[in-house]
Design a protein around this motif. Structure first.
Motif, PDB file in Angstrom:
ATOM      1  N   GLY A   1      18.885 -89.105 -86.063  1.00 13.86           N
ATOM      2  CA  GLY A   1      18.471 -89.099 -84.673  1.00 13.86           C
ATOM      3  C   GLY A   1      17.569 -90.236 -84.246  1.00 13.86           C
ATOM      4  N   GLU A   2      17.290 -90.241 -82.965  1.00  9.42           N
ATOM      5  CA  GLU A   2      16.423 -91.235 -82.342  1.00  9.42           C
ATOM      6  C   GLU A   2      15.486 -90.502 -81.393  1.00  9.42           C
ATOM      7  OE1 GLU A   2      16.946 -94.950 -79.248  1.00  9.42           O
ATOM      8  OE2 GLU A   2      18.496 -94.645 -80.758  1.00  9.42           O
ATOM      9  N   ASP A   3      14.187 -90.836 -81.467  1.00  9.96           N
ATOM     10  CA  ASP A   3      13.209 -90.224 -80.572  1.00  9.96           C
ATOM     11  C   ASP A   3      13.216 -90.961 -79.236  1.00  9.96           C
ATOM     12  OD1 ASP A   3      12.379 -88.355 -82.439  1.00  9.96           O
ATOM     13  OD2 ASP A   3      10.821 -89.648 -83.243  1.00  9.96           O
ATOM     14  N   LEU A   4      13.344 -90.190 -78.164  1.00 17.43           N
ATOM     15  CA  LEU A   4      13.377 -90.741 -76.810  1.00 17.43           C
ATOM     16  C   LEU A   4      12.436 -89.936 -75.922  1.00 17.43           C
ATOM     17  CD1 LEU A   4      17.244 -91.031 -76.589  1.00 17.43           C
ATOM     18  CD2 LEU A   4      15.672 -92.947 -76.744  1.00 17.43           C
ATOM     19  N   GLN A   5      12.210 -90.443 -74.722  1.00 19.52           N
ATOM     20  CA  GLN A   5      11.322 -89.772 -73.785  1.00 19.52           C
ATOM     21  C   GLN A   5      12.008 -89.646 -72.435  1.00 19.52           C
ATOM     22  OE1 GLN A   5       7.617 -91.889 -73.197  1.00 19.52           O
ATOM     23  NE2 GLN A   5       6.489 -89.981 -73.120  1.00 19.52           N
ATOM     24  N   THR A   6      11.842 -88.472 -71.783  1.00 19.48           N
ATOM     25  CA  THR A   6      12.404 -88.274 -70.453  1.00 19.48           C
ATOM     26  C   THR A   6      11.522 -88.962 -69.423  1.00 19.48           C
ATOM     27  OG1 THR A   6      11.174 -86.249 -70.001  1.00 19.48           O
ATOM     28  CG2 THR A   6      13.309 -86.006 -71.126  1.00 19.48           C
ATOM     29  N   THR A   7      11.973 -89.031 -68.190  1.00 15.62           N
ATOM     30  CA  THR A   7      11.174 -89.646 -67.133  1.00 15.62           C
ATOM     31  C   THR A   7       9.903 -88.853 -66.837  1.00 15.62           C
ATOM     32  OG1 THR A   7      12.460 -88.487 -65.451  1.00 15.62           O
ATOM     33  CG2 THR A   7      13.158 -90.716 -66.012  1.00 15.62           C
TER      34      THR A   7
ATOM     35  N   GLY B   1       8.108 -87.620 -69.254  1.00 16.47           N
ATOM     36  CA  GLY B   1       7.242 -87.841 -70.395  1.00 16.47           C
ATOM     37  C   GLY B   1       7.445 -86.922 -71.578  1.00 16.47           C
ATOM     38  N   LEU B   2       8.439 -86.047 -71.540  1.00 17.57           N
ATOM     39  CA  LEU B   2       8.690 -85.166 -72.676  1.00 17.57           C
ATOM     40  C   LEU B   2       9.499 -85.901 -73.744  1.00 17.57           C
ATOM     41  CD1 LEU B   2       9.568 -81.776 -70.981  1.00 17.57           C
ATOM     42  CD2 LEU B   2       7.445 -82.411 -72.130  1.00 17.57           C
ATOM     43  N   TRP B   3       9.117 -85.735 -74.994  1.00 18.13           N
ATOM     44  CA  TRP B   3       9.822 -86.348 -76.099  1.00 18.13           C
ATOM     45  C   TRP B   3      10.941 -85.450 -76.566  1.00 18.13           C
ATOM     46  CZ3 TRP B   3       9.256 -91.218 -77.828  1.00 18.13           C
ATOM     47  CH2 TRP B   3       8.136 -91.919 -77.376  1.00 18.13           C
ATOM     48  N   PHE B   4      11.985 -86.044 -77.078  1.00 12.67           N
ATOM     49  CA  PHE B   4      13.079 -85.304 -77.680  1.00 12.67           C
ATOM     50  C   PHE B   4      13.761 -86.193 -78.703  1.00 12.67           C
ATOM     51  CE2 PHE B   4      15.039 -87.599 -74.237  1.00 12.67           C
ATOM     52  CZ  PHE B   4      16.323 -87.908 -74.657  1.00 12.67           C
ATOM     53  N   ARG B   5      14.507 -85.586 -79.589  1.00 16.48           N
ATOM     54  CA  ARG B   5      15.283 -86.334 -80.572  1.00 16.48           C
ATOM     55  C   ARG B   5      16.754 -86.083 -80.294  1.00 16.48           C
ATOM     56  NH1 ARG B   5      12.954 -84.941 -85.207  1.00 16.48           N
ATOM     57  NH2 ARG B   5      11.621 -86.738 -84.963  1.00 16.48           N
ATOM     58  N   ALA B   6      17.505 -87.155 -80.172  1.00 16.11           N
ATOM     59  CA  ALA B   6      18.959 -87.062 -79.975  1.00 16.11           C
ATOM     60  C   ALA B   6      19.628 -87.480 -81.275  1.00 16.11           C
ATOM     61  CB  ALA B   6      19.399 -87.971 -78.840  1.00 16.11           C
ATOM     62  N   SER B   7      20.603 -86.692 -81.697  1.00 14.65           N
ATOM     63  CA  SER B   7      21.322 -86.999 -82.927  1.00 14.65           C
ATOM     64  C   SER B   7      22.780 -86.591 -82.780  1.00 14.65           C
ATOM     65  CB  SER B   7      20.687 -86.274 -84.121  1.00 14.65           C
ATOM     66  OG  SER B   7      20.734 -84.880 -83.936  1.00 14.65           O
ATOM     67  N   VAL B   8      23.605 -87.066 -83.691  1.00  9.48           N
ATOM     68  CA  VAL B   8      25.021 -86.693 -83.685  1.00  9.48           C
ATOM     69  C   VAL B   8      25.410 -86.179 -85.058  1.00  9.48           C
ATOM     70  CG1 VAL B   8      25.723 -88.298 -81.874  1.00  9.48           C
ATOM     71  CG2 VAL B   8      25.781 -89.035 -84.230  1.00  9.48           C
ATOM     72  N   GLN B   9      26.354 -85.281 -85.017  1.00  8.12           N
ATOM     73  CA  GLN B   9      26.982 -84.792 -86.240  1.00  8.12           C
ATOM     74  C   GLN B   9      28.462 -84.728 -85.925  1.00  8.12           C
ATOM     75  OE1 GLN B   9      25.013 -81.134 -87.286  1.00  8.12           O
ATOM     76  NE2 GLN B   9      23.024 -82.136 -87.383  1.00  8.12           N
ATOM     77  N   GLY B  10      29.211 -85.648 -86.525  1.00  6.68           N
ATOM     78  CA  GLY B  10      30.619 -85.782 -86.178  1.00  6.68           C
ATOM     79  C   GLY B  10      30.724 -86.324 -84.761  1.00  6.68           C
ATOM     80  N   GLU B  11      31.421 -85.618 -83.908  1.00  5.12           N
ATOM     81  CA  GLU B  11      31.564 -86.007 -82.497  1.00  5.12           C
ATOM     82  C   GLU B  11      30.701 -85.130 -81.592  1.00  5.12           C
ATOM     83  OE1 GLU B  11      33.610 -88.472 -80.854  1.00  5.12           O
ATOM     84  OE2 GLU B  11      33.494 -89.281 -82.871  1.00  5.12           O
TER      85      GLU B  11
ATOM     86  N   SER C   1      14.535 -80.526 -78.544  1.00  6.86           N
ATOM     87  CA  SER C   1      13.563 -80.696 -77.466  1.00  6.86           C
ATOM     88  C   SER C   1      12.224 -80.097 -77.842  1.00  6.86           C
ATOM     89  CB  SER C   1      14.089 -80.058 -76.189  1.00  6.86           C
ATOM     90  OG  SER C   1      14.304 -78.678 -76.370  1.00  6.86           O
ATOM     91  N   THR C   2      11.224 -80.437 -77.055  1.00 11.84           N
ATOM     92  CA  THR C   2       9.870 -79.981 -77.286  1.00 11.84           C
ATOM     93  C   THR C   2       9.187 -79.753 -75.948  1.00 11.84           C
ATOM     94  OG1 THR C   2       7.797 -80.526 -78.375  1.00 11.84           O
ATOM     95  CG2 THR C   2       8.985 -82.340 -77.377  1.00 11.84           C
TER      96      THR C   2
ATOM     97  N   ILE D   1      20.035 -86.040 -70.846  1.00 13.69           N
ATOM     98  CA  ILE D   1      21.250 -86.850 -70.696  1.00 13.69           C
ATOM     99  C   ILE D   1      20.951 -88.119 -69.920  1.00 13.69           C
ATOM    100  CG2 ILE D   1      23.578 -86.917 -69.720  1.00 13.69           C
ATOM    101  CD1 ILE D   1      23.750 -83.882 -70.329  1.00 13.69           C
ATOM    102  N   PHE D   2      20.159 -88.035 -68.844  1.00 11.00           N
ATOM    103  CA  PHE D   2      19.804 -89.239 -68.091  1.00 11.00           C
ATOM    104  C   PHE D   2      19.053 -90.235 -68.973  1.00 11.00           C
ATOM    105  CE2 PHE D   2      19.942 -87.428 -63.499  1.00 11.00           C
ATOM    106  CZ  PHE D   2      21.300 -87.588 -63.480  1.00 11.00           C
ATOM    107  N   SER D   3      18.188 -89.759 -69.846  1.00 11.13           N
ATOM    108  CA  SER D   3      17.477 -90.643 -70.751  1.00 11.13           C
ATOM    109  C   SER D   3      18.440 -91.352 -71.701  1.00 11.13           C
ATOM    110  CB  SER D   3      16.437 -89.862 -71.557  1.00 11.13           C
ATOM    111  OG  SER D   3      15.455 -89.332 -70.703  1.00 11.13           O
TER     112      SER D   3
END
Length: 103
Positions: free
Chosen positions: A18-24, A26-36, A42-43, A94-96
């Motif tokens: 995954g990759e740590d990202l932030q929403t507009t 200011g909330l942090w989340f990690r997005a990752s993939v497994q297969g497709e 979220s936090t 998703i927007f992030s």
């Protein structure tokens, strides 16, 4: 860029760790993939070091739905936030991702 292309870019650009990202907001989340499949961990905290509390799967259908509203959202068109948010609670995440991978 169309939604299908961006979906492919997101899926190929994220690792299973995954990759740590932030929403507009200011909330942090990690997005990752497994297969497709795309997953969001979220936090409720505003720091990347907090424990992530809830994992959500994001379907390609949900991603493409939110993407269809992205330009209108960025341009400040009124009513878009309510319209999209009531159909997808994952909108901010998703927007992030769109912002991160559309460049």
């Amino acid at each position: 860029m169309n939604g299908e292309t961006l979906w492919s870019r997101v899926i190929s650009g994220l690792s299973s760790s995954g990759e740590d990202l932030q929403t507009t907001t200011g909330l942090w989340f990690r997005a990752s993939v497994q297969g497709e499949k795309l997953y969001i961990d979220s936090t409720t905290e505003h720091t990347p070091s907090c424990n992530l509390s809830k994992q959500r799967a994001i379907s390609k259908k949900d991603f493409l739905f939110v993407y269809s509203y992205y330009d209108r959202w960025v341009n400040g068109e009124t009513g878009v936030r309510h319209e999209v948010s009531r159909k997808s609670r994952n909108t901010a995440y998703i927007f992030s991702l769109i912002s991160r991978f559309a460049d």
